[in-house]
Design an enzyme around this catalytic site. Sequence first.
Site, PDB file in Angstrom:
ATOM      1  N   MET A   1      -1.250  -6.280   7.508  1.00 46.35           N
ATOM      2  CA  MET A   1      -2.492  -7.218   6.895  1.00 46.35           C
ATOM      3  C   MET A   1      -1.968  -7.968   5.672  1.00 46.35           C
ATOM      4  O   MET A   1      -2.971  -8.186   4.615  1.00 46.35           O
ATOM      5  CB  MET A   1      -3.804  -6.144   6.534  1.00 46.35           C
ATOM      6  CG  MET A   1      -4.072  -5.584   8.022  1.00 46.35           C
ATOM      7  SD  MET A   1      -5.349  -4.242   7.520  1.00 46.35           S
ATOM      8  CE  MET A   1      -5.420  -3.012   8.907  1.00 46.35           C
ATOM      9  N   SER A   2      -0.866  -8.148   5.312  1.00 46.66           N
ATOM     10  CA  SER A   2      -0.398  -8.847   3.835  1.00 46.66           C
ATOM     11  C   SER A   2       0.609  -9.705   4.279  1.00 46.66           C
ATOM     12  O   SER A   2       1.059  -9.981   5.419  1.00 46.66           O
ATOM     13  CB  SER A   2      -0.173  -7.690   2.958  1.00 46.66           C
ATOM     14  OG  SER A   2       1.119  -7.095   3.296  1.00 46.66           O
TER      15      SER A   2
ATOM     16  N   HIS B   1      -6.098  -8.453  -0.949  1.00 44.95           N
ATOM     17  CA  HIS B   1      -5.991  -8.893   0.576  1.00 44.95           C
ATOM     18  C   HIS B   1      -7.096  -9.494   1.087  1.00 44.95           C
ATOM     19  O   HIS B   1      -8.295  -9.536   0.685  1.00 44.95           O
ATOM     20  CB  HIS B   1      -6.200  -7.556   1.601  1.00 44.95           C
ATOM     21  CG  HIS B   1      -4.996  -6.675   1.062  1.00 44.95           C
ATOM     22  ND1 HIS B   1      -5.040  -5.597   0.108  1.00 44.95           N
ATOM     23  CD2 HIS B   1      -3.770  -6.468   1.753  1.00 44.95           C
ATOM     24  CE1 HIS B   1      -3.902  -4.889   0.054  1.00 44.95           C
ATOM     25  NE2 HIS B   1      -3.000  -5.360   0.931  1.00 44.95           N
TER      26      HIS B   1
ATOM     27  N   TYR C   1      -8.980  -9.100   3.850  1.00 47.42           N
ATOM     28  CA  TYR C   1     -10.093  -8.095   4.145  1.00 47.42           C
ATOM     29  C   TYR C   1     -10.860  -7.749   2.956  1.00 47.42           C
ATOM     30  O   TYR C   1     -11.984  -7.119   3.247  1.00 47.42           O
ATOM     31  CB  TYR C   1      -9.574  -6.752   4.860  1.00 47.42           C
ATOM     32  CG  TYR C   1      -8.637  -5.938   4.123  1.00 47.42           C
ATOM     33  CD1 TYR C   1      -9.016  -5.016   3.175  1.00 47.42           C
ATOM     34  CD2 TYR C   1      -7.443  -5.881   4.592  1.00 47.42           C
ATOM     35  CE1 TYR C   1      -8.036  -4.306   2.624  1.00 47.42           C
ATOM     36  CE2 TYR C   1      -6.226  -4.899   3.940  1.00 47.42           C
ATOM     37  CZ  TYR C   1      -6.777  -4.313   2.959  1.00 47.42           C
ATOM     38  OH  TYR C   1      -5.937  -3.374   2.455  1.00 47.42           O
ATOM     39  N   GLU C   2     -10.442  -7.914   1.763  1.00 49.43           N
ATOM     40  CA  GLU C   2     -11.421  -7.515   0.701  1.00 49.43           C
ATOM     41  C   GLU C   2     -12.526  -8.723   0.164  1.00 49.43           C
ATOM     42  O   GLU C   2     -13.226  -8.564  -0.869  1.00 49.43           O
ATOM     43  CB  GLU C   2     -10.730  -7.354  -0.698  1.00 49.43           C
ATOM     44  CG  GLU C   2      -9.742  -6.059  -0.427  1.00 49.43           C
ATOM     45  CD  GLU C   2      -8.823  -5.801  -1.720  1.00 49.43           C
ATOM     46  OE1 GLU C   2      -9.375  -5.308  -2.579  1.00 49.43           O
ATOM     47  OE2 GLU C   2      -7.706  -6.182  -1.571  1.00 49.43           O
TER      48      GLU C   2
ATOM     49  N   HIS D   1      -3.401   0.709  -4.946  1.00 48.73           N
ATOM     50  CA  HIS D   1      -3.053  -0.751  -5.535  1.00 48.73           C
ATOM     51  C   HIS D   1      -3.711  -0.751  -6.889  1.00 48.73           C
ATOM     52  O   HIS D   1      -4.811  -0.719  -7.325  1.00 48.73           O
ATOM     53  CB  HIS D   1      -3.867  -1.687  -4.746  1.00 48.73           C
ATOM     54  CG  HIS D   1      -3.236  -1.910  -3.247  1.00 48.73           C
ATOM     55  ND1 HIS D   1      -2.474  -2.915  -3.181  1.00 48.73           N
ATOM     56  CD2 HIS D   1      -3.726  -1.497  -2.099  1.00 48.73           C
ATOM     57  CE1 HIS D   1      -1.988  -3.087  -1.983  1.00 48.73           C
ATOM     58  NE2 HIS D   1      -2.847  -2.004  -1.248  1.00 48.73           N
TER      59      HIS D   1
ATOM     60  N   SER E   1       0.763  -1.339   0.119  1.00 50.74           N
ATOM     61  CA  SER E   1       0.075   0.058   0.115  1.00 50.74           C
ATOM     62  C   SER E   1       0.671   1.242  -0.030  1.00 50.74           C
ATOM     63  O   SER E   1       1.672   1.287   0.783  1.00 50.74           O
ATOM     64  CB  SER E   1      -0.682  -0.121   1.084  1.00 50.74           C
ATOM     65  OG  SER E   1      -1.827  -1.116   1.417  1.00 50.74           O
TER      66      SER E   1
ATOM     67  N   ALA F   1       3.124  -1.873   3.996  1.00 50.47           N
ATOM     68  CA  ALA F   1       3.094  -0.966   5.024  1.00 50.47           C
ATOM     69  C   ALA F   1       2.794  -1.560   6.439  1.00 50.47           C
ATOM     70  O   ALA F   1       1.764  -2.589   6.264  1.00 50.47           O
ATOM     71  CB  ALA F   1       2.252  -0.164   4.467  1.00 50.47           C
TER      72      ALA F   1
ATOM     73  N   HIS G   1      -5.438   5.949   7.440  1.00 49.82           N
ATOM     74  CA  HIS G   1      -4.912   5.497   6.260  1.00 49.82           C
ATOM     75  C   HIS G   1      -4.290   6.283   5.214  1.00 49.82           C
ATOM     76  O   HIS G   1      -3.207   6.257   4.739  1.00 49.82           O
ATOM     77  CB  HIS G   1      -6.043   4.871   5.425  1.00 49.82           C
ATOM     78  CG  HIS G   1      -5.527   3.949   4.161  1.00 49.82           C
ATOM     79  ND1 HIS G   1      -4.990   2.920   4.359  1.00 49.82           N
ATOM     80  CD2 HIS G   1      -5.958   4.117   3.048  1.00 49.82           C
ATOM     81  CE1 HIS G   1      -4.501   2.317   3.036  1.00 49.82           C
ATOM     82  NE2 HIS G   1      -5.347   3.135   2.305  1.00 49.82           N
TER      83      HIS G   1
ATOM     84  N   ASN H   1       3.567   4.047  10.675  1.00 45.82           N
ATOM     85  CA  ASN H   1       2.935   4.781  11.989  1.00 45.82           C
ATOM     86  C   ASN H   1       3.323   3.702  13.255  1.00 45.82           C
ATOM     87  O   ASN H   1       3.690   2.551  13.077  1.00 45.82           O
ATOM     88  CB  ASN H   1       1.578   4.789  11.835  1.00 45.82           C
ATOM     89  CG  ASN H   1       0.907   3.197  11.571  1.00 45.82           C
ATOM     90  OD1 ASN H   1       0.804   2.858  10.250  1.00 45.82           O
ATOM     91  ND2 ASN H   1       0.497   2.529  12.544  1.00 45.82           N
TER      92      ASN H   1
END
Length: 249
Positions: A185-186, A63, A65-66, A41, A11, A93, A221, A209
Site C-alpha cells: 500500500m505504498s 499513506h 489510506y490515512e 511509523h 511499516s 512491507a 498486521h 506474509n
Amino acid sequence: MADLVGIVLGSGLGPLADRVVVERTTGFAEVGLPVSKVKGHAGRFLFGKLGGQSVIVMQGRVHLYEGHDAKALTAGVRWMHEQGVRHLILTNAAGSLDPGMEPGSWMMLSDHLNLTGTSPLEGGPNFVDMTEVYEIKAREGFRALAGKLGIELHEGVYAGLRGPQYETPAEIRMLQTMGANAVGMSTVLEALQARALGIKVSAFSCLTNWGAGMGATNLDHAEVIETGAAAAAAMMSLLEAWCAGNWES
Ligand code: HPA
C-alpha cells in the site's frame, strides 16, 4: 560523494535505522509535512551517515489510506530533493504473491503496477517517461552485493494498492494474473514523484506474509510488523555495504 541518499523506511522496518550514525533529526511537522498515525511509523527525518555516506532517513511515511492525497503523500520526497537527495531508496512491507518468494525474504522492485488510481503528477508534469522507474544499474549493483553478502534477494513487480484493507483471495489471483509478485500500500507514488524530479530510485519489499488465501493463516498486521523487524538486519547490511562503496556504480 556530495549527493545525498534518501532512505524511506516502511511499516515495521524502523530497526533499519539502527546502523545510521545520526547527526540530527527533523520532525515532519517542523517542515510542514503530514504525520502518520499508523503504528510503526515515527514521523521524522534522521540526518546522518551510513557506511560513511551522507543519508536522510525518512521514518514514518504517510499513506493514501490515512486520507492523504497523492500530493501530500509525496511531500517528503520533494522535501528530500530540496535537501539534495539524488538517489532514493524506498522500503516497504508487502505480501508475497509468488510461491517462490517466501515470507521473511526481500524482493527488489524491477517494476511496479500503480493500482492506486491516482498520481502525484496530476496537474503536471505530464507524460514523464516511466520505462525505468527502478534504476537498472543500481539493481545490478545491489544484486551483486547481495550475492556477495549471502543475502537472498528476489526481484519482481510490486503492485501498489490504496488499502487500507488487505486483499481478498480473488484479488490476489487477479494481481498474480496481472504479473505482480508482491502487493502493498505504498511506494509507487513516491517512486513516480522521485522519477519526475530526476531522482534515481531503488526499492525493496520485505515480504512479510503470503498474499491472502495463499498461506495457512489469515493476515495479521502484528505479524507483518514482527516479520519486518526480523528481516530488517539483512537489508541494513545490504544498504550499508552499498552506501560504503557501491552507490555510484
Ligand atoms: N497486502 C497489502 N499490503 C501488505 C501486505 C499484504 O498482504 N503485507 C504487508 N503489507
